[in-house]
Design an enzyme around this catalytic site. Structure first.
Site, mmCIF file in Angstrom:
data_model
loop_
_atom_site.group_PDB
_atom_site.id
_atom_site.type_symbol
_atom_site.label_atom_id
_atom_site.label_comp_id
_atom_site.label_asym_id
_atom_site.label_seq_id
_atom_site.Cartn_x
_atom_site.Cartn_y
_atom_site.Cartn_z
ATOM 1 N N GLU A 100 4.099 56.754 -3.986
ATOM 2 C CA GLU A 100 4.330 55.452 -4.592
ATOM 3 C C GLU A 100 5.694 55.410 -5.277
ATOM 4 O O GLU A 100 6.130 56.385 -5.896
ATOM 5 C CB GLU A 100 3.217 55.133 -5.597
ATOM 6 C CG GLU A 100 1.862 54.946 -4.910
ATOM 7 C CD GLU A 100 0.776 54.480 -5.851
ATOM 8 O OE1 GLU A 100 -0.049 53.653 -5.423
ATOM 9 O OE2 GLU A 100 0.748 54.928 -7.021
ATOM 10 N N CYS A 125 0.949 66.644 -7.449
ATOM 11 C CA CYS A 125 1.618 67.366 -8.529
ATOM 12 C C CYS A 125 0.835 68.631 -8.834
ATOM 13 O O CYS A 125 -0.392 68.665 -8.660
ATOM 14 C CB CYS A 125 1.702 66.476 -9.779
ATOM 15 S SG CYS A 125 2.753 67.142 -11.095
ATOM 16 N N CYS A 173 -1.381 67.484 -15.890
ATOM 17 C CA CYS A 173 -1.327 66.982 -17.262
ATOM 18 C C CYS A 173 -2.581 66.148 -17.539
ATOM 19 O O CYS A 173 -2.968 65.293 -16.726
ATOM 20 C CB CYS A 173 -0.060 66.156 -17.475
ATOM 21 S SG CYS A 173 1.454 67.153 -17.343
ATOM 22 N N CYS A 223 -2.601 62.209 -17.275
ATOM 23 C CA CYS A 223 -1.808 61.594 -16.192
ATOM 24 C C CYS A 223 -2.629 61.471 -14.920
ATOM 25 O O CYS A 223 -3.226 62.446 -14.449
ATOM 26 C CB CYS A 223 -0.562 62.456 -15.939
ATOM 27 S SG CYS A 223 0.498 61.810 -14.626
ATOM 28 N N GLY A 281 5.010 63.747 -9.151
ATOM 29 C CA GLY A 281 5.545 65.088 -9.007
ATOM 30 C C GLY A 281 6.437 65.532 -10.159
ATOM 31 O O GLY A 281 6.835 64.743 -11.015
ATOM 32 N N GLU A 282 6.736 66.822 -10.172
ATOM 33 C CA GLU A 282 7.649 67.446 -11.132
ATOM 34 C C GLU A 282 8.973 67.714 -10.417
ATOM 35 O O GLU A 282 9.061 68.596 -9.566
ATOM 36 C CB GLU A 282 7.050 68.752 -11.656
ATOM 37 C CG GLU A 282 8.013 69.672 -12.396
ATOM 38 C CD GLU A 282 8.768 69.005 -13.532
ATOM 39 O OE1 GLU A 282 10.013 68.908 -13.433
ATOM 40 O OE2 GLU A 282 8.133 68.601 -14.525
ATOM 41 N N SER A 304 13.252 63.270 -15.315
ATOM 42 C CA SER A 304 12.234 63.589 -16.298
ATOM 43 C C SER A 304 11.482 64.845 -15.879
ATOM 44 O O SER A 304 11.023 64.952 -14.745
ATOM 45 C CB SER A 304 11.247 62.429 -16.435
ATOM 46 O OG SER A 304 10.201 62.760 -17.320
ATOM 47 N N SER A 355 9.053 65.130 -20.950
ATOM 48 C CA SER A 355 7.691 64.651 -21.200
ATOM 49 C C SER A 355 7.086 65.539 -22.289
ATOM 50 O O SER A 355 6.530 66.597 -21.990
ATOM 51 C CB SER A 355 6.860 64.714 -19.917
ATOM 52 O OG SER A 355 7.339 63.789 -18.962
ATOM 53 N N LEU A 356 7.192 65.115 -23.518
ATOM 54 C CA LEU A 356 6.830 65.963 -24.659
ATOM 55 C C LEU A 356 5.352 65.794 -25.027
ATOM 56 O O LEU A 356 4.562 66.715 -24.861
ATOM 57 C CB LEU A 356 7.731 65.622 -25.842
ATOM 58 C CG LEU A 356 7.608 66.532 -27.057
ATOM 59 C CD1 LEU A 356 8.008 67.954 -26.712
ATOM 60 C CD2 LEU A 356 8.451 65.997 -28.211
ATOM 61 N N HIS A 357 5.001 64.668 -25.611
ATOM 62 C CA HIS A 357 3.617 64.230 -25.827
ATOM 63 C C HIS A 357 2.849 64.983 -26.899
ATOM 64 O O HIS A 357 1.739 64.575 -27.254
ATOM 65 C CB HIS A 357 2.821 64.239 -24.517
ATOM 66 C CG HIS A 357 3.514 63.569 -23.386
ATOM 67 N ND1 HIS A 357 3.993 62.279 -23.488
ATOM 68 C CD2 HIS A 357 3.856 64.013 -22.143
ATOM 69 C CE1 HIS A 357 4.582 61.948 -22.341
ATOM 70 N NE2 HIS A 357 4.524 62.983 -21.515
ATOM 71 N N ASN A 368 -1.471 54.279 -20.668
ATOM 72 C CA ASN A 368 -1.893 53.373 -19.604
ATOM 73 C C ASN A 368 -3.184 53.889 -18.991
ATOM 74 O O ASN A 368 -3.196 54.950 -18.352
ATOM 75 C CB ASN A 368 -0.803 53.279 -18.528
ATOM 76 C CG ASN A 368 0.452 52.639 -19.075
ATOM 77 O OD1 ASN A 368 0.423 51.536 -19.598
ATOM 78 N ND2 ASN A 368 1.582 53.341 -18.976
#
Length: 410
Positions: free
Chosen positions: A123, A143, A147, A150, A207-208, A239, A261-263, A338
């Site tokens: 996508e 991926c 996570c 996600c 993906g990473e 990212s 991408s910390l979070h 989301n």
């Protein structure tokens, strides 16, 4: 037992056969100038002419945006025929296009199997805003990082995308939005009123990116090439969830903006939310950020922080975030969570998000709250996923046998 014998037991369902599934010609898209020259020489183009031919083809692919060799008007008929015989410049198949109520567009794109057993899908999302249009590009099918919050992480890795497939997402978006010369903007499309329709590109899709470093590097160097697609490196952001060994290389070899991408601000929580933290904990990650080439107030690192109700959204978390980032030129993007089917998390209350942002702002960091975009079509941050899965070997043989049997049917 032959593959055809296996077919009846393993995969009895009919399969739609697309010509793209049988495409064997290599694409010229995604080749560096040096590799493009080598490919042309191997097919008989004179070494004396190859530099000129590379310049011509580069211009047609990346300035004019053509996807048919016949449109290369200043290239001889014989050379166009040679190119058509040995290569392709076709766009990926668009399986589905969805348009959100807010103008966000999401394309489901299909690429050849290339080791996955069957065609794969990814996508790509376009987010229009006043003054700019941002394309969110995928780098892998699925991926490996899982996570916890996600949606993409629930899809196991199928394969890396090639440089061609990464770059083709940008080319297709510019096609569909009328962002190449002689192309028209779709009626009713939400796009910037002036300038480029795709002005910004973010490697934040499926993906990473740093687990597919070489292909991502090749694609981004072509996307930012001044004689072609000519995106500004300051308008391209990669990212990563924290693949520490490749972060420095990203700055040195690609030179684009970096997002993390910390979070979470504690290792115990980040180990759950972003499991790669177990391999590269926060101390190592922050050391890599501080050493990022070109880091300055003009080239800040963006830290992405998804707001999860009762998980990471307290003022104590905000204080620890400020301490963690001390000395790093940074911007913190706060992302309202989301939701996606099956998720165990909820989005923080809006008042909580605003209080968190106010604390960060008062500490001297820009802390915009990212407006959720494309939620109604699952195109928002963390919602991307396709149905592609890697086939087992026995199923793959059966599928390939059926493909061969069905090839040529109406």
């Amino acid at each position: 037992m032959t593959a055809l014998d296996t077919l009846s037991a393993a995969a009895p369902q009919p399969v739609a056969v697309s010509p793209a599934m049988f495409e064997t010609r290599p694409s010229l898209i995604g080749l560096s100038r040096e590799d493009l020259a080598t490919a042309l020489i191997e097919k008989g183009v004179s070494e004396r002419q190859v530099k000129m031919r590379v310049q011509q083809i580069w211009h047609w692919l990346y300035v004019r945006g053509i996807s048919d060799f016949d449109d290369m008007l200043n290239v001889s008929r014989d050379l166009r025929e040679l190119l058509r015989t040995h290569f392709t410049i076709a766009r990926p198949e668009v399986v589905e296009e969805q348009i959100s109520n807010d103008g966000t567009r999401k394309w489901l794109l299909r690429f050849p199997p290339r080791g996955a057993g069957r065609p794969v899908e990814v996508e790509t999302v376009y987010i229009p805003e006043e003054g700019r249009g941002t394309l969110c590009v995928s780098s892998q099918v699925g991926c490996t990082l899982t996570c916890d919050f996600c949606h993409t992480g629930t899809q196991r890795l199928v394969r890396n995308l090639t440089a061609e497939e990464i770059l083709s997402q940008l080319l297709l978006a510019r096609d569909r939005l009328g962002d190449f010369p002689d192309k028209e903007v779709p009626q009713g499309a939400v796009v910037p009123s002036e300038g480029r329709k795709v002005s910004n590109m973010v490697m934040m899709g499926m993906g990473e990116p740093l687990y597919n470093f070489e292909n991502v590097k090749t694609a981004l160097l072509i996307a930012t090439d001044g004689d072609g697609l000519s995106l500004s490196r300051r308008r391209v952001t990669l990212s990563t969830s924290g693949v520490v060994p490749e972060i420095y290389r990203t700055g040195e070899e690609i030179g684009v903006m970096l997002a993390i991408s910390l979070h979470a601000v504690r290792d115990d929580l980040r180990d759950t939310l972003v499991p790669i933290n177990k391999k590269f904990p926060l101390k190592q990650l922050m050391e890599a950020c501080r050493a990022y080439p070109g880091l300055s107030n003009a080239r800040r690192i963006t830290f992405e922080y998804v707001m999860l109700k009762g998980v990471n959204d307290s003022l104590a978390d905000a204080r620890d975030l400020v301490k963690l980032l001390r000395g790093v030129p940074a911007k913190i993007n706060l992302i309202p969570f989301n939701p996606w089917p099956g998720s165990k998390y909820e989005c923080s209350e809006w008042e909580t998000i605003e209080a968190f942002a106010d604390f960060i702002n008062q500490a001297g960091y820009a802390s915009p709250i990212r407006t959720p975009r494309g939620r109604d079509i699952l195109a928002a941050c963390g919602q991307l996923k396709s149905e592609s899965e890697r086939m087992r070997k026995t199923d793959r043989l059966a599928f390939e046998a059926m493909m061969i049997a069905n090839h040529g049917e109406d």
